[in-house]
Design a protein around this motif. Structure first.
Motif, PDB file in Angstrom:
ATOM      1  N   ASP A 234      -3.099 -18.446  -8.287  1.00  0.00           N
ATOM      2  CA  ASP A 234      -4.033 -17.386  -7.923  1.00  0.00           C
ATOM      3  C   ASP A 234      -3.368 -16.536  -6.836  1.00  0.00           C
ATOM      4  N   PRO A 235      -3.111 -15.246  -7.110  1.00  0.00           N
ATOM      5  CA  PRO A 235      -2.413 -14.428  -6.115  1.00  0.00           C
ATOM      6  C   PRO A 235      -3.275 -14.059  -4.907  1.00  0.00           C
ATOM      7  N   TYR A 236      -4.580 -14.199  -5.025  1.00  0.00           N
ATOM      8  CA  TYR A 236      -5.488 -13.815  -3.924  1.00  0.00           C
ATOM      9  C   TYR A 236      -5.896 -15.051  -3.127  1.00  0.00           C
ATOM     10  N   LYS A 237      -4.989 -15.537  -2.281  1.00  0.00           N
ATOM     11  CA  LYS A 237      -5.261 -16.736  -1.489  1.00  0.00           C
ATOM     12  C   LYS A 237      -5.405 -16.454  -0.005  1.00  0.00           C
ATOM     13  N   THR A 238      -4.684 -15.484   0.496  1.00  0.00           N
ATOM     14  CA  THR A 238      -4.635 -15.236   1.929  1.00  0.00           C
ATOM     15  C   THR A 238      -5.905 -14.541   2.395  1.00  0.00           C
ATOM     16  N   ARG A 239      -6.662 -15.205   3.259  1.00  0.00           N
ATOM     17  CA  ARG A 239      -7.867 -14.595   3.826  1.00  0.00           C
ATOM     18  C   ARG A 239      -7.456 -13.690   4.978  1.00  0.00           C
ATOM     19  N   VAL A 240      -8.010 -12.494   4.956  1.00  0.00           N
ATOM     20  CA  VAL A 240      -7.739 -11.538   6.022  1.00  0.00           C
ATOM     21  C   VAL A 240      -9.054 -10.940   6.490  1.00  0.00           C
ATOM     22  N   PHE A 241      -9.037 -10.471   7.717  1.00  0.00           N
ATOM     23  CA  PHE A 241     -10.191  -9.775   8.265  1.00  0.00           C
ATOM     24  C   PHE A 241      -9.758  -8.335   8.457  1.00  0.00           C
ATOM     25  N   CYS A 242     -10.514  -7.402   7.894  1.00  0.00           N
ATOM     26  CA  CYS A 242     -10.147  -5.983   7.931  1.00  0.00           C
ATOM     27  C   CYS A 242     -11.242  -5.177   8.603  1.00  0.00           C
ATOM     28  N   TYR A 243     -10.822  -4.077   9.207  1.00  0.00           N
ATOM     29  CA  TYR A 243     -11.801  -3.152   9.768  1.00  0.00           C
ATOM     30  C   TYR A 243     -11.211  -1.753   9.837  1.00  0.00           C
TER      31      TYR A 243
ATOM     32  N   GLY B 113       2.631   9.515  -3.724  1.00  0.00           N
ATOM     33  CA  GLY B 113       3.773  10.023  -4.468  1.00  0.00           C
ATOM     34  C   GLY B 113       4.515   8.948  -5.228  1.00  0.00           C
ATOM     35  N   SER B 114       5.063   7.959  -4.527  1.00  0.00           N
ATOM     36  CA  SER B 114       5.886   6.944  -5.195  1.00  0.00           C
ATOM     37  C   SER B 114       5.046   5.870  -5.882  1.00  0.00           C
ATOM     38  N   GLY B 115       3.837   5.646  -5.384  1.00  0.00           N
ATOM     39  CA  GLY B 115       2.988   4.606  -5.961  1.00  0.00           C
ATOM     40  C   GLY B 115       3.357   3.202  -5.499  1.00  0.00           C
ATOM     41  N   GLU B 116       4.341   3.089  -4.592  1.00  0.00           N
ATOM     42  CA  GLU B 116       4.751   1.787  -4.065  1.00  0.00           C
ATOM     43  C   GLU B 116       3.560   1.139  -3.365  1.00  0.00           C
ATOM     44  N   GLU B 117       3.176  -0.052  -3.855  1.00  0.00           N
ATOM     45  CA  GLU B 117       1.983  -0.708  -3.315  1.00  0.00           C
ATOM     46  C   GLU B 117       2.281  -1.401  -1.995  1.00  0.00           C
ATOM     47  N   LEU B 118       1.483  -1.079  -0.997  1.00  0.00           N
ATOM     48  CA  LEU B 118       1.603  -1.715   0.313  1.00  0.00           C
ATOM     49  C   LEU B 118       0.817  -3.019   0.324  1.00  0.00           C
ATOM     50  N   ILE B 119      -0.430  -2.927  -0.129  1.00  0.00           N
ATOM     51  CA  ILE B 119      -1.312  -4.079  -0.060  1.00  0.00           C
ATOM     52  C   ILE B 119      -2.415  -3.932  -1.108  1.00  0.00           C
ATOM     53  N   LYS B 120      -2.831  -5.062  -1.671  1.00  0.00           N
ATOM     54  CA  LYS B 120      -3.959  -5.080  -2.595  1.00  0.00           C
ATOM     55  C   LYS B 120      -4.911  -6.164  -2.108  1.00  0.00           C
ATOM     56  N   LEU B 121      -6.184  -5.815  -2.038  1.00  0.00           N
ATOM     57  CA  LEU B 121      -7.183  -6.717  -1.478  1.00  0.00           C
ATOM     58  C   LEU B 121      -8.337  -6.915  -2.442  1.00  0.00           C
ATOM     59  N   LYS B 122      -8.866  -8.118  -2.461  1.00  0.00           N
ATOM     60  CA  LYS B 122     -10.089  -8.408  -3.207  1.00  0.00           C
ATOM     61  C   LYS B 122     -11.224  -8.335  -2.194  1.00  0.00           C
TER      62      LYS B 122
ATOM     63  N   GLY C  70     -14.981  -6.754   7.671  1.00  0.00           N
ATOM     64  CA  GLY C  70     -15.316  -7.872   6.804  1.00  0.00           C
ATOM     65  C   GLY C  70     -14.093  -8.619   6.321  1.00  0.00           C
ATOM     66  N   PHE C  71     -14.337  -9.761   5.710  1.00  0.00           N
ATOM     67  CA  PHE C  71     -13.271 -10.584   5.159  1.00  0.00           C
ATOM     68  C   PHE C  71     -12.893 -10.086   3.773  1.00  0.00           C
ATOM     69  N   MET C  72     -11.608 -10.212   3.467  1.00  0.00           N
ATOM     70  CA  MET C  72     -11.080  -9.884   2.150  1.00  0.00           C
ATOM     71  C   MET C  72     -10.036 -10.930   1.798  1.00  0.00           C
ATOM     72  N   LEU C  73      -9.611 -10.923   0.552  1.00  0.00           N
ATOM     73  CA  LEU C  73      -8.516 -11.776   0.115  1.00  0.00           C
ATOM     74  C   LEU C  73      -7.334 -10.885  -0.220  1.00  0.00           C
ATOM     75  N   LYS C  74      -6.205 -11.166   0.410  1.00  0.00           N
ATOM     76  CA  LYS C  74      -4.997 -10.354   0.251  1.00  0.00           C
ATOM     77  C   LYS C  74      -4.149 -10.917  -0.884  1.00  0.00           C
ATOM     78  N   LYS C  75      -3.638 -10.027  -1.724  1.00  0.00           N
ATOM     79  CA  LYS C  75      -2.798 -10.448  -2.847  1.00  0.00           C
ATOM     80  C   LYS C  75      -1.406 -10.805  -2.347  1.00  0.00           C
ATOM     81  N   LYS C  76      -0.951 -11.955  -2.753  1.00  0.00           N
ATOM     82  CA  LYS C  76       0.391 -12.412  -2.418  1.00  0.00           C
ATOM     83  C   LYS C  76       1.367 -11.709  -3.363  1.00  0.00           C
ATOM     84  N   LYS C  77       2.415 -11.092  -2.822  1.00  0.00           N
ATOM     85  CA  LYS C  77       3.337 -10.314  -3.660  1.00  0.00           C
ATOM     86  C   LYS C  77       4.176 -11.192  -4.584  1.00  0.00           C
ATOM     87  N   ASN C  78       4.655 -12.317  -4.082  1.00  0.00           N
ATOM     88  CA  ASN C  78       5.470 -13.215  -4.900  1.00  0.00           C
ATOM     89  C   ASN C  78       4.692 -14.499  -5.155  1.00  0.00           C
TER      90      ASN C  78
END
Length: 132
Positions: free
Chosen positions: A42-51, A97-106, A28-36
């Motif tokens: 609005d940080p959630y602009k990039t549309r992505v398709f995930c599976y 362990g480190s909690g370093e965020e790779l990606i956040k999606l709506k 399905g489609f999600m919105l990816k959070k822009k890091k900077n």
């Protein structure tokens, strides 16, 4: 493969066809959070398709102007990362362990996605047990 989501480009009830494998567990489609992002942007602009497929989570950018998926695929091995679907409507993937965020999606349905993540983790754990 057919895909549809309110976060996607299609109008409700319209199915889009993309070149992804037929044996995906969920997509399905999600919105990816822009890091900077700017303070008021609005940080959630990039549309992505995930599976999810075979214990891996795939992310592909959606190219709006061309109505296609970017051929470049980000591949995440589910068992190598920490997953969090607790934040309302969001799915976070961070380094264990480190909690370093790779990606956040709506996402429309984080509970459904987390169920598939848990199933993939269980399969990975079972296959590790079988190897022993």
């Amino acid at each position: 493969m057919l895909a549809n989501s309110r976060l996607g480009p299609a109008a409700k009830g319209v199915q889009l066809r993309f070149d992804i494998p037929d044996d995906v567990e969920i997509s399905g489609f999600m919105l990816k959070k822009k890091k900077n992002h700017g303070r008021f942007e609005d940080p959630y602009k990039t549309r992505v398709f995930c599976y999810i497929r075979n214990g891996k989570f795939y992310v592909r950018n959606y190219i709006v102007e061309k109505d296609i998926l970017d051929p470049e695929v980000q591949e995440i091995i589910i068992s190598d990362w920490q997953w969090d679907g607790e934040d309302k409507g969001k799915l976070s993937i961070s380094r264990s362990g480190s909690g370093e965020e790779l990606i956040k999606l709506k996402v429309d349905n984080p509970d459904e996605w987390m169920n598939h993540v848990y199933m993939a983790l269980a399969k990975a754990h079972d296959s590790q047990e079988d190897e022993r």
